[in-house]
Write an enzyme that holds these catalytic residues in place. Structure first.
Site, PDB file in Angstrom:
ATOM      1  N   ARG A  14       0.813  -1.215   0.000  1.00  0.00           N
ATOM      2  CA  ARG A  14       0.000   0.000   0.000  1.00  0.00           C
ATOM      3  C   ARG A  14       0.849   1.269   0.000  1.00  0.00           C
ATOM      4  NH1 ARG A  14      -4.637   1.138   4.499  1.00  0.00           N
ATOM      5  NH2 ARG A  14      -2.906   1.598   5.886  1.00  0.00           N
ATOM      6  N   ARG A  24      -0.319  -4.656  14.319  1.00  0.00           N
ATOM      7  CA  ARG A  24      -1.650  -4.042  14.152  1.00  0.00           C
ATOM      8  C   ARG A  24      -2.724  -5.118  14.029  1.00  0.00           C
ATOM      9  NH1 ARG A  24      -0.500  -0.495   9.161  1.00  0.00           N
ATOM     10  NH2 ARG A  24      -2.644   0.254   9.303  1.00  0.00           N
TER      11      ARG A  24
HETATM   12  P1  AMP Z   1      -5.902   3.849  10.727  1.00  0.00           P
HETATM   13  O1  AMP Z   1      -5.548   4.931   9.777  1.00  0.00           O
HETATM   14  O2  AMP Z   1      -7.372   3.759  11.012  1.00  0.00           O
HETATM   15  O3  AMP Z   1      -5.312   2.517  10.313  1.00  0.00           O
HETATM   16  O4  AMP Z   1      -5.226   4.233  12.131  1.00  0.00           O
HETATM   17  C1  AMP Z   1      -3.821   4.369  12.237  1.00  0.00           C
HETATM   18  C2  AMP Z   1      -3.413   4.309  13.672  1.00  0.00           C
HETATM   19  O5  AMP Z   1      -4.010   5.398  14.403  1.00  0.00           O
HETATM   20  C3  AMP Z   1      -3.835   3.052  14.441  1.00  0.00           C
HETATM   21  O6  AMP Z   1      -2.943   1.963  14.231  1.00  0.00           O
HETATM   22  C4  AMP Z   1      -3.798   3.576  15.881  1.00  0.00           C
HETATM   23  O7  AMP Z   1      -2.478   3.688  16.353  1.00  0.00           O
HETATM   24  C5  AMP Z   1      -4.357   4.992  15.721  1.00  0.00           C
HETATM   25  N1  AMP Z   1      -5.827   4.987  15.840  1.00  0.00           N
HETATM   26  C6  AMP Z   1      -6.737   5.285  14.887  1.00  0.00           C
HETATM   27  N2  AMP Z   1      -7.982   5.175  15.350  1.00  0.00           N
HETATM   28  C7  AMP Z   1      -7.874   4.786  16.641  1.00  0.00           C
HETATM   29  C8  AMP Z   1      -8.812   4.459  17.659  1.00  0.00           C
HETATM   30  N3  AMP Z   1     -10.136   4.513  17.444  1.00  0.00           N
HETATM   31  N4  AMP Z   1      -8.329   4.089  18.870  1.00  0.00           N
HETATM   32  C9  AMP Z   1      -7.012   4.052  19.127  1.00  0.00           C
HETATM   33  N5  AMP Z   1      -6.074   4.316  18.204  1.00  0.00           N
HETATM   34  C10 AMP Z   1      -6.496   4.676  16.960  1.00  0.00           C
END
Ligand code: AMP
Length: 207
Positions: A122, A163
């Site tokens: 990606r 993750r």
């Molecule tokens: P994403 O872009 O949704 O994959 O989010 C990237 C990163 O942001 C995640 O791996 C977390 O470290 C943090 N993050 C995003 N949303 C949340 C959430 N609802 N709770 C906790 N951490 C979050």
């Protein structure tokens, strides 16, 4: 329409969310994008969150809950919104139920093997967050806005594995949480963006 997209990292929630939000004219609320914007702006919250994000761990519940609570109070959320990447823990889901009423939670389902393959290929636009499979879009510029395409720091092999572990441990219990309250719907996220979007649209047409 107050919606949540649930699913592992790389399931295609962001791509589907962009299409749904355009079709129904509702805001796309991605906590990941909001946190990355805070990092880019070097806010104290962003800088504190960066360590967790880079390691593939979650940002503390109280931080993300506050961000979402404030965002949902804004005017453009009055006629609906789509939450992408929130909630990610049972505690977040319980808090969300205190300040929002959800119509539907859509689980975008993709197996781990496909996720690892997708995320390692990606590339993400630094300006508009559009994502691309590097094997299909080898140039260095975003087709939507011309922005620079980069590999997210948390899209490295080791961090992807963490993750996914975090997803299975902390986020997947939400499937039962929403199923038990009759709010969950599942779509197969392995197909092409167009096919997944038509499945999502079918589901949304029922509400
Ligand atoms: P994403 O872009 O949704 O994959 O989010 C990237 C990163 O942001 C995640 O791996 C977390 O470290 C943090 N993050 C995003 N949303 C949340 C959430 N609802 N709770 C906790 N951490 C979050």
């Amino acid at each position: 329409m107050n919606l949540v997209f649930l699913g592992p990292p790389g399931a295609g929630k962001g791509s589907q969310a962009a299409l749904v939000c355009e079709k129904y004219s509702i805001p796309h609320i991605s906590t990941g994008n909001m946190l990355r914007a805070a990092i880019a702006q070097k806010t104290s919250m962003g800088l504190a969150a960066k360590k967790n994000i880079d390691a593939g761990n979650l940002v503390p519940d109280d931080v993300v809950i506050e961000i979402v609570k404030q965002r949902l109070a804004e005017d453009d959320c009055k006629n609906g919104y789509l939450l992408d990447g929130f909630p990610r823990t049972i505690a977040q889901a319980q808090k969300l139920d205190e300040f929002a009423t959800l119509d539907l939670v859509i689980l975008v389902d993709v197996d781990d093997k496909s996720i690892i393959k997708r995320l390692s290929r990606r590339r993400t636009c630094v300006d508009c967050s559009s994502t691309y499979d590097i094997s299909k879009v080898p140039e260095d510029a975003c087709h939507s806005c011309g922005g620079r395409l980069v590999r997210r720091t948390d899209d490295s092999k080791e961090t992807i594995k963490n993750r996914l572990n975090v997803y299975h441990e902390l986020t997947s219990p939400l499937v039962t949480y929403y199923k038990d309250s009759g709010r969950l719907c599942k779509v197969d996220g392995k197909a092409t963006i167009e096919v997944v979007f038509s499945a999502v649209s079918e589901v949304l047409d029922t509400i």
